[in-house]
Motif scaffolding. Structure first.
Motif, PDB file in Angstrom:
ATOM      1  N   PHE A  68       0.530  -1.472  -0.240  1.00  0.00           N
ATOM      2  CA  PHE A  68       0.363   0.370   0.147  1.00  0.00           C
ATOM      3  C   PHE A  68       0.941   1.204  -0.296  1.00  0.00           C
ATOM      4  CE2 PHE A  68      -4.453  -1.378   0.886  1.00  0.00           C
ATOM      5  CZ  PHE A  68      -4.851  -1.981   0.766  1.00  0.00           C
ATOM      6  N   THR A  69       2.465   1.448   0.343  1.00  0.00           N
ATOM      7  CA  THR A  69       3.151   1.996   0.905  1.00  0.00           C
ATOM      8  C   THR A  69       3.376   2.794  -0.653  1.00  0.00           C
ATOM      9  OG1 THR A  69       3.277   1.579   2.892  1.00  0.00           O
ATOM     10  CG2 THR A  69       5.337   3.368   1.452  1.00  0.00           C
ATOM     11  N   ILE A  70       3.521   1.990  -1.228  1.00  0.00           N
ATOM     12  CA  ILE A  70       4.438   1.688  -2.556  1.00  0.00           C
ATOM     13  C   ILE A  70       3.541   2.618  -3.735  1.00  0.00           C
ATOM     14  CG2 ILE A  70       5.022   0.515  -4.975  1.00  0.00           C
ATOM     15  CD1 ILE A  70       7.592   1.051  -2.421  1.00  0.00           C
ATOM     16  N   GLU A  71       2.047   2.197  -3.623  1.00  0.00           N
ATOM     17  CA  GLU A  71       1.311   2.619  -4.068  1.00  0.00           C
ATOM     18  C   GLU A  71       0.665   3.735  -4.063  1.00  0.00           C
ATOM     19  OE1 GLU A  71      -1.530   1.618  -7.305  1.00  0.00           O
ATOM     20  OE2 GLU A  71      -0.125   0.386  -6.420  1.00  0.00           O
ATOM     21  N   PHE A  72       0.866   4.030  -2.552  1.00  0.00           N
ATOM     22  CA  PHE A  72       0.768   5.512  -2.292  1.00  0.00           C
ATOM     23  C   PHE A  72       1.704   6.828  -3.083  1.00  0.00           C
ATOM     24  CE2 PHE A  72       1.233   8.901   0.595  1.00  0.00           C
ATOM     25  CZ  PHE A  72      -0.267  10.072   0.723  1.00  0.00           C
ATOM     26  N   LEU A  73       2.875   5.684  -2.776  1.00  0.00           N
ATOM     27  CA  LEU A  73       4.175   6.463  -3.495  1.00  0.00           C
ATOM     28  C   LEU A  73       3.937   6.994  -4.665  1.00  0.00           C
ATOM     29  CD1 LEU A  73       7.365   5.019  -1.533  1.00  0.00           C
ATOM     30  CD2 LEU A  73       6.478   7.961  -1.316  1.00  0.00           C
ATOM     31  N   GLN A  74       3.638   5.969  -5.905  1.00  0.00           N
ATOM     32  CA  GLN A  74       3.057   6.327  -6.388  1.00  0.00           C
ATOM     33  C   GLN A  74       1.702   7.447  -7.123  1.00  0.00           C
ATOM     34  OE1 GLN A  74       1.537   2.690  -8.380  1.00  0.00           O
ATOM     35  NE2 GLN A  74       3.510   1.036  -8.369  1.00  0.00           N
ATOM     36  N   PHE A  75       0.949   7.426  -6.331  1.00  0.00           N
ATOM     37  CA  PHE A  75       0.431   8.265  -6.345  1.00  0.00           C
ATOM     38  C   PHE A  75       0.552   9.470  -6.046  1.00  0.00           C
ATOM     39  CE2 PHE A  75      -2.932  11.197  -3.926  1.00  0.00           C
ATOM     40  CZ  PHE A  75      -4.279  11.438  -4.314  1.00  0.00           C
ATOM     41  N   LEU A  76       1.927   9.931  -5.244  1.00  0.00           N
ATOM     42  CA  LEU A  76       2.683  11.073  -5.163  1.00  0.00           C
ATOM     43  C   LEU A  76       3.375  11.284  -6.573  1.00  0.00           C
ATOM     44  CD1 LEU A  76       3.482  11.116  -1.234  1.00  0.00           C
ATOM     45  CD2 LEU A  76       1.156  12.292  -2.178  1.00  0.00           C
ATOM     46  N   ASN A  77       3.236  10.440  -7.450  1.00  0.00           N
ATOM     47  CA  ASN A  77       4.645  10.711  -8.373  1.00  0.00           C
ATOM     48  C   ASN A  77       5.906  10.703  -8.510  1.00  0.00           C
ATOM     49  OD1 ASN A  77       2.729  10.747 -10.539  1.00  0.00           O
ATOM     50  ND2 ASN A  77       2.283  12.683  -9.999  1.00  0.00           N
ATOM     51  N   ILE A  78       6.219   9.578  -7.125  1.00  0.00           N
ATOM     52  CA  ILE A  78       7.249   9.575  -6.362  1.00  0.00           C
ATOM     53  C   ILE A  78       8.672   9.439  -7.153  1.00  0.00           C
ATOM     54  CG2 ILE A  78       7.340   7.086  -5.936  1.00  0.00           C
ATOM     55  CD1 ILE A  78       8.365  10.479  -3.600  1.00  0.00           C
ATOM     56  N   VAL A  79       8.328   8.989  -8.433  1.00  0.00           N
ATOM     57  CA  VAL A  79       9.274   8.530  -8.996  1.00  0.00           C
ATOM     58  C   VAL A  79       9.508  10.091 -10.215  1.00  0.00           C
ATOM     59  CG1 VAL A  79      10.410   7.579 -11.374  1.00  0.00           C
ATOM     60  CG2 VAL A  79       9.224   6.182  -9.733  1.00  0.00           C
ATOM     61  N   GLU A  80       8.889  10.500 -10.226  1.00  0.00           N
ATOM     62  CA  GLU A  80       9.272  12.380 -11.261  1.00  0.00           C
ATOM     63  C   GLU A  80      10.025  12.692 -10.046  1.00  0.00           C
ATOM     64  OE1 GLU A  80       6.403  10.332 -11.563  1.00  0.00           O
ATOM     65  OE2 GLU A  80       6.871   9.920 -13.741  1.00  0.00           O
ATOM     66  N   LYS A  81       9.146  12.802  -8.655  1.00  0.00           N
ATOM     67  CA  LYS A  81       9.864  13.699  -7.345  1.00  0.00           C
ATOM     68  C   LYS A  81      11.335  14.278  -8.009  1.00  0.00           C
ATOM     69  CE  LYS A  81       5.601  15.341  -6.513  1.00  0.00           C
ATOM     70  NZ  LYS A  81       4.547  15.235  -5.480  1.00  0.00           N
ATOM     71  N   LEU A  82      11.682  12.342  -7.542  1.00  0.00           N
ATOM     72  CA  LEU A  82      13.267  12.465  -7.262  1.00  0.00           C
ATOM     73  C   LEU A  82      13.605  12.188  -7.743  1.00  0.00           C
ATOM     74  CD1 LEU A  82      12.050   9.221  -5.202  1.00  0.00           C
ATOM     75  CD2 LEU A  82      13.004  11.245  -4.014  1.00  0.00           C
ATOM     76  N   GLY A  83      13.487  12.780  -9.484  1.00  0.00           N
ATOM     77  CA  GLY A  83      14.214  12.648 -10.510  1.00  0.00           C
ATOM     78  C   GLY A  83      14.513  11.512 -11.588  1.00  0.00           C
ATOM     79  N   LEU A  84      13.576  10.259 -11.474  1.00  0.00           N
ATOM     80  CA  LEU A  84      14.181   8.777 -12.176  1.00  0.00           C
ATOM     81  C   LEU A  84      13.488   8.668 -12.627  1.00  0.00           C
ATOM     82  CD1 LEU A  84      14.860   7.609  -7.959  1.00  0.00           C
ATOM     83  CD2 LEU A  84      16.346   7.893  -9.883  1.00  0.00           C
ATOM     84  N   GLU A  85      12.484   9.352 -13.397  1.00  0.00           N
ATOM     85  CA  GLU A  85      11.873   9.277 -14.983  1.00  0.00           C
ATOM     86  C   GLU A  85      12.268   8.524 -15.360  1.00  0.00           C
ATOM     87  OE1 GLU A  85      12.329  13.200 -14.495  1.00  0.00           O
ATOM     88  OE2 GLU A  85      11.978  12.387 -13.329  1.00  0.00           O
ATOM     89  N   LYS A  86      13.519   8.618 -16.238  1.00  0.00           N
ATOM     90  CA  LYS A  86      14.268   8.235 -16.837  1.00  0.00           C
ATOM     91  C   LYS A  86      14.877   6.934 -16.427  1.00  0.00           C
ATOM     92  CE  LYS A  86      15.850  12.362 -19.055  1.00  0.00           C
ATOM     93  NZ  LYS A  86      16.832  13.452 -19.458  1.00  0.00           N
ATOM     94  N   SER A  87      15.172   6.708 -15.951  1.00  0.00           N
ATOM     95  CA  SER A  87      15.228   4.714 -14.991  1.00  0.00           C
ATOM     96  C   SER A  87      14.794   4.053 -15.328  1.00  0.00           C
ATOM     97  CB  SER A  87      15.851   4.961 -13.972  1.00  0.00           C
ATOM     98  OG  SER A  87      15.717   4.036 -12.614  1.00  0.00           O
ATOM     99  N   LYS A  88      14.376   2.636 -15.693  1.00  0.00           N
ATOM    100  CA  LYS A  88      13.664   2.253 -16.018  1.00  0.00           C
ATOM    101  C   LYS A  88      13.422   0.777 -15.431  1.00  0.00           C
ATOM    102  CE  LYS A  88      12.500  -1.478 -19.326  1.00  0.00           C
ATOM    103  NZ  LYS A  88      12.718  -1.984 -20.902  1.00  0.00           N
ATOM    104  N   ILE A  89      14.880   0.894 -13.811  1.00  0.00           N
ATOM    105  CA  ILE A  89      15.015   0.079 -12.781  1.00  0.00           C
ATOM    106  C   ILE A  89      13.814   0.913 -12.107  1.00  0.00           C
ATOM    107  CG2 ILE A  89      16.073  -0.528 -10.781  1.00  0.00           C
ATOM    108  CD1 ILE A  89      18.312  -0.658 -13.078  1.00  0.00           C
ATOM    109  N   ALA A  90      14.085   2.087 -11.812  1.00  0.00           N
ATOM    110  CA  ALA A  90      13.048   2.986 -10.884  1.00  0.00           C
ATOM    111  C   ALA A  90      11.251   2.794 -10.967  1.00  0.00           C
ATOM    112  CB  ALA A  90      13.678   4.460 -10.747  1.00  0.00           C
TER     113      ALA A  90
END
Length: 128
Positions: A68-90
């Motif tokens: 649920f925490t991971i899903e909530f982080l997706q709701f917050l767009n955490i990948v983009e906020k951490l600047g990892l949108e180009k990281s396929k692994i992230a």
């Protein structure tokens, strides 16, 4: 508390391989998005039970809370906020899109775990 359970570890490896096959070869609208999410919580449960001798309910709740925490982080767009949108692994591990249905699939996966554990323990008691 620390232990090694070869049965749970074997199930974890098997489910991991199934998840990899799903990720590589299945691009449909059911197995990959839904069955994959059901299996991922079962995978996490089996992996934890491979190394930790904890009550079923504790591990189930921990896996569900983590999912649920991971899903909530997706709701917050955490990948983009951490600047990892180009990281396929992230993007693969964390994910990029929140879905209420994903929460339901996690609950279904945990329910499967609880049913199997209940059956497994009942069967062991009968055999002993």
């Amino acid at each position: 508390m620390l232990t090694f359970n070869k049965n749970y570890f074997g199930f974890a490896i098997l489910i991991f391989l199934i998840e990899v096959l799903i990720a590589l070869y299945i691009h449909d609208r059911f197995v990959r998005p839904y069955l994959g999410d059901v299996l991922v919580v079962i995978l996490m449960y089996c992996f934890l039970k491979s190394f930790l001798k904890l009550p079923v309910l504790n591990v189930v709740l921990a896996v569900l809370a983590f999912s649920f925490t991971i899903e909530f982080l997706q709701f917050l767009n955490i990948v983009e906020k951490l600047g990892l949108e180009k990281s396929k692994i992230a993007r693969t591990i964390i994910g990029t899109s929140f879905s209420w249905i994903d929460l339901l699939t996690y609950i279904i996966g945990i329910t499967v775990v609880l049913i199997i554990e209940k059956y497994w323990h009942k069967k062991q008691m009968i055999e002993n």
